[in-house]
Design an enzyme around this catalytic site. Sequence first.
Site, PDB file in Angstrom:
ATOM      1  N   GLY A  33       0.940  -1.224   0.043  1.00 16.11           N
ATOM      2  CA  GLY A  33      -0.032   0.010   0.072  1.00 16.11           C
ATOM      3  C   GLY A  33       0.917   1.187   0.060  1.00 16.11           C
ATOM      4  O   GLY A  33       1.955   1.316  -0.158  1.00 16.11           O
ATOM      5  N   ASN A  34       0.234   2.444   0.196  1.00 19.24           N
ATOM      6  CA  ASN A  34       0.936   3.558   0.285  1.00 19.24           C
ATOM      7  C   ASN A  34       0.394   4.455   1.323  1.00 19.24           C
ATOM      8  O   ASN A  34      -0.870   4.181   1.895  1.00 19.24           O
ATOM      9  CB  ASN A  34       0.735   4.426  -1.057  1.00 19.24           C
ATOM     10  CG  ASN A  34      -0.441   4.681  -1.642  1.00 19.24           C
ATOM     11  OD1 ASN A  34      -0.996   5.558  -0.957  1.00 19.24           O
ATOM     12  ND2 ASN A  34      -0.730   3.729  -2.665  1.00 19.24           N
ATOM     13  N   ARG A  35       0.937   5.696   1.572  1.00 19.32           N
ATOM     14  CA  ARG A  35       0.430   6.517   2.839  1.00 19.32           C
ATOM     15  C   ARG A  35      -0.634   7.581   2.323  1.00 19.32           C
ATOM     16  O   ARG A  35      -1.076   8.431   3.278  1.00 19.32           O
ATOM     17  CB  ARG A  35       1.705   7.216   3.354  1.00 19.32           C
ATOM     18  CG  ARG A  35       2.609   6.361   3.825  1.00 19.32           C
ATOM     19  CD  ARG A  35       3.544   7.399   4.795  1.00 19.32           C
ATOM     20  NE  ARG A  35       4.947   6.436   4.894  1.00 19.32           N
ATOM     21  CZ  ARG A  35       5.071   5.576   5.842  1.00 19.32           C
ATOM     22  NH1 ARG A  35       4.114   5.615   6.846  1.00 19.32           N
ATOM     23  NH2 ARG A  35       6.243   5.119   6.348  1.00 19.32           N
ATOM     24  N   SER A  36      -1.259   7.490   1.352  1.00 23.10           N
ATOM     25  CA  SER A  36      -2.400   8.400   0.874  1.00 23.10           C
ATOM     26  C   SER A  36      -3.460   8.344   1.791  1.00 23.10           C
ATOM     27  O   SER A  36      -3.971   7.110   1.966  1.00 23.10           O
ATOM     28  CB  SER A  36      -2.775   8.399  -0.742  1.00 23.10           C
ATOM     29  OG  SER A  36      -3.599   9.332  -0.861  1.00 23.10           O
ATOM     30  N   ALA A 100      -3.709   7.706  -5.118  1.00 25.10           N
ATOM     31  CA  ALA A 100      -2.575   7.157  -5.288  1.00 25.10           C
ATOM     32  C   ALA A 100      -2.610   5.857  -5.727  1.00 25.10           C
ATOM     33  O   ALA A 100      -3.151   5.044  -4.798  1.00 25.10           O
ATOM     34  CB  ALA A 100      -1.657   7.335  -4.020  1.00 25.10           C
TER      35      ALA A 100
END
Length: 227
Positions: A33-36, A100
Amino acid sequence: REPGGGWGDLTGVRIVISAGGTREPLDAVRYLGNRSSGHQGFALAEAARERGALVTVVAANVSLPLSEGVARVDVETSAELAEAVRGAAAGADVVIMAAAVADFRPAEASASKIKKDGTGSLTLTLVETEDILRSLVEEGTPGRTVVGFAAETGDDAASALEHAQAKARRKGADLLVFNPVGAGRGFGDVPNEVTMLDAGGEVRGTAAGTKLAVAHAVLDAIVAVRA
Ligand code: CTP
Ligand code: CA
């Protein structure tokens, strides 16, 4: 309101906004995943609704509320996001890709938990995901405005803005909203700074401040580019 148009300047305009960050399953319990957080996309949705737009949000893993009157589709993976955006974008006047989106996903997701095998390392094979923004631009639907987002950092080769301008020309979206990141800037509900670039890489607006103020400035640029 100042600057830009009145509160009703998007009345009846159908806007689709993707927000948040995708998660790509790795095994039964893990994902890439990502931090968005989804804050900027949700601020855009609220601002567009205030200005009279008919808003649909495709939310990837966002734990924030939306006003009544904003349609919401929740998704997890980039493939689900692509399908939901494609569905909502048919008949939309504006599509804003604020999410994102993972560039790569695991080639296969293991049905069971991946175990340590004692070798001290694990090699994953990742495959590219669909570039949804590119698909929307390539469709070239008349009257539909396509807007991308790009977080960029500067490096030895070029400044963050120069990288963003190259990306704007490469992507060909009607607008690319660029924000410089690094050193804690850009993620979460923090003040933001953005520059709006057209498909030629020309600057069409700048804004700094809260995510709501930035959202209105992005909408001002969309109204201007559609005029
Ligand atoms: N995007 C998309 N589909 C993807 C990846 C990105 O639609 N699979 C969209 C994002 O939502 C964003 C825009 O493309 O609006 C730019 O994303 P960015 O990651 O900056 O561009 P990339 O082409 O993925 O370039 P990079 O290699 O720098 O990540
Ligand atoms: Ca990317």
